[in-house]
Scaffold this active site. Structure first.
Site, mmCIF file in Angstrom:
data_model
loop_
_atom_site.group_PDB
_atom_site.id
_atom_site.type_symbol
_atom_site.label_atom_id
_atom_site.label_comp_id
_atom_site.label_asym_id
_atom_site.label_seq_id
_atom_site.Cartn_x
_atom_site.Cartn_y
_atom_site.Cartn_z
ATOM 1 N N LYS A 52 89.083 65.045 21.169
ATOM 2 C CA LYS A 52 89.110 64.963 19.701
ATOM 3 C C LYS A 52 88.954 66.356 19.113
ATOM 4 C CE LYS A 52 86.940 62.384 15.864
ATOM 5 N NZ LYS A 52 85.894 61.400 15.498
ATOM 6 N N SER A 128 87.449 57.355 12.816
ATOM 7 C CA SER A 128 88.171 58.605 12.702
ATOM 8 C C SER A 128 88.791 59.107 14.009
ATOM 9 C CB SER A 128 87.236 59.685 12.156
ATOM 10 O OG SER A 128 86.183 59.951 13.075
ATOM 11 N N SER A 152 83.313 55.533 14.621
ATOM 12 C CA SER A 152 84.582 56.222 14.855
ATOM 13 C C SER A 152 85.103 56.245 16.291
ATOM 14 C CB SER A 152 84.498 57.654 14.349
ATOM 15 O OG SER A 152 84.663 57.651 12.960
HETATM 16 N N1 GLN Z 1 84.310 55.124 8.719
HETATM 17 C C1 GLN Z 1 83.221 56.017 8.970
HETATM 18 C C2 GLN Z 1 83.192 57.098 7.909
HETATM 19 O O1 GLN Z 1 84.186 57.281 7.300
HETATM 20 C C3 GLN Z 1 83.415 56.587 10.325
HETATM 21 C C4 GLN Z 1 82.745 57.904 10.534
HETATM 22 C C5 GLN Z 1 82.599 58.319 11.961
HETATM 23 O O2 GLN Z 1 82.104 57.553 12.802
HETATM 24 N N2 GLN Z 1 82.916 59.573 12.231
HETATM 25 O O3 GLN Z 1 82.208 57.741 7.691
#
Ligand code: GLN
Length: 448
Positions: A52, A128, A152
């Site tokens: 990532k 994400s 995420s």
């Molecule tokens: N949907 C969550 C957010 O937007 C996911 C964030 C994450 O786990 N990086 O904050």
């Protein structure tokens, strides 16, 4: 590595999982590894992996999918997880697309391309870590690393029909993970199978003096945990995880999975996580507050993009940030700055911290009597591209089943558990006690 790039060249135009490919260097490494292959090679030796793009890789561009880091071509060090993978001799194939600074649930907040769900390219891969999940689902890599602050890793794994684990907070070093919300962020493995997942986790865990929140715990052999079956496993199913708001097909798939667990000799009972309904509100306050502080370092001075406008120093900061950050990141910074401002601190930040404690206590109580908690990973399957991007509140609300786990610092995995009538994957979430990844894997492997 060859097969990986062949596949990437076949499908990447459509899937768009990668921001940066490391082809020349990866092929060079693979060749070298072929020549050096000895008898004691690690199980991950030569395995192609995707990373990532919020995990720092020495000499390999790291952008967090943000324009503000677009020119960070040559990072000076490796994240601890990358150093550990280097010891195992994995080969980094490239850097994977994500929502900018890991803020989002669809990968549509990337300032680069929109990654598509390999099962149906009209749909998002989740986020994400959408690139990390899509690359594994599309067969571009065997393994990838994602990060999970509020779902995420698990949610995109669920949307893409792959296996994704968020480890216990503190199990995997965060050194070299670009910070979003430091008290929640964890790096974790995304793979095709539970067994692969256990092997990849094994390679990246362990105390790290470079991360003050890294835990001193004994590390078990995770692959050994897979040898035990599900007999005698005590499963708790929170009623809040199957309430209205959860898509009926998702609920049905989870109930089917529970039936399978019964056949395998496990038992399950309904329990309650009464404070989980406040998890999304608490999470977005805390995560945004931490983000507003963490992202203050992107000022156009030390690294990253600087505005080309000829302005004074203060305006240079302002324009660099205005030009460099996307809309969602700005929204979070404003929300967090507001929540932390004097006069509001007690009403928002402090209250959210109290809710966090209550959520943690709900879980602790359940784990006095049960081995794992099971429910859906996400209330829905993947959304259509564009479907929710203009409605951030609805999108935030869908984090209801993943964020409690981050707030409590627990390990959680998403494993595939069937398909919707549209042919989109459904994910089963298995949550364990602190540092009991072995039990989570045991339960996941028995089902898989
Ligand atoms: N949907 C969550 C957010 O937007 C996911 C964030 C994450 O786990 N990086 O904050």
């Amino acid at each position: 590595v060859d097969a990986s790039f062949t596949r990437i060249h076949e499908v990447e135009d459509e899937v768009k999982a990668f921001i940066t490919l490391n082809e020349e260097e990866a092929r060079r490494q693979a060749k070298e590894l072929d020549e050096q292959l000895g008898e004691n090679a690690s199980i991950l030796y030569g395995m192609p992996i995707g990373i990532k793009d919020n995990i720092v890789t020495k000499g390999l561009r790291t952008t967090c999918a943000s324009q503000i880091l677009d020119n960070l071509h040559d990072p000076l060090y490796d994240a601890t997880v990358i150093e550990k993978l280097n010891k195992e001799k994995t080969v980094t194939i490239g850097k994977l697309n994500m929502d900018e600074f890991a803020m989002g649930s669809t990968t549509e907040n990337s300032s680069y391309a929109k990654t598509r769900n390999p099962w149906n390219t009209d749909y998002v891969p989740g986020g994400s870590s959408g690139g990390s999940a899509a690359a594994v689902a599309a067969g571009e890599v065997f393994f990838s690393l994602g990060s999970d602050t509020g779902g995420s890793i698990r949610q995109p794994a669920s949307f893409c029909g792959v296996v994704g684990l968020k480890p216990t907070y503190g199990l995997v070093s965060r050194f070299g993970l670009v910070a979003f919300a430091s008290s929640l962020d964890q790096i974790g493995p995304i793979t095709r199978t539970v067994e692969d997942n256990a092997h990849l986790l094994q390679a990246i865990v362990g105390h790290d003096k470079m991360d003050s929140t890294s835990a001193h715990v004994e590390i078990p052999n995770y692959a050994d945990a897979l040898k035990q079956d599900a007999r005698g496993l005590r499963i708790a199913v929170p009623k809040e995880y199957l309430q209205e708001g959860v898509n009926p097909e998702v609920k049905e798939a989870v109930l089917q999975a529970l039936k399978q667990y019964e056949e395998l000799g496990a038992t399950w009972e309904e329990v309650s996580l009464p404070h989980s309904k406040y998890a999304v509100a608490a999470y977005y306050l805390l995560a945004s507050s931490e983000a507003s502080a963490n992202l203050s370092r992107f000022d156009g001075v030390r690294y990253g993009k600087r505005t080309e406008k000829r302005v004074d120093m203060l305006d240079m900061f302002k324009y660099s940030r205005a030009e460099g950050f996307g809309d969602e990141v700005k929204r979070r910074i404003m929300l967090g700055t507001f929540a932390l401002s004097s006069g509001y601190y007690d009403a928002y930040y402090k209250k959210a911290q109290k809710v966090r404690t209550l959520i943690k206590q709900d879980f602790e109580k359940i784990f006095e009597d049960y081995d794992v908690i099971i429910g859906p990973t996400s209330p829905t399957t993947a959304y259509k591209i564009g479907e929710k991007i203009d409605d951030p509140l609805t999108m935030y609300a869908d984090d209801i089943l993943t964020t409690p786990v981050n707030l409590a610092g627990l390990p959680g995995i998403s494993v595939p558990c069937g398909f919707s009538s549209e042919g989109l994957p459904i994910g089963l979430q298995i949550i364990g006690k602190h540092f009991d990844e072995a039990m989570v894997y045991r339960a996941a492997y028995a089902y898989e």
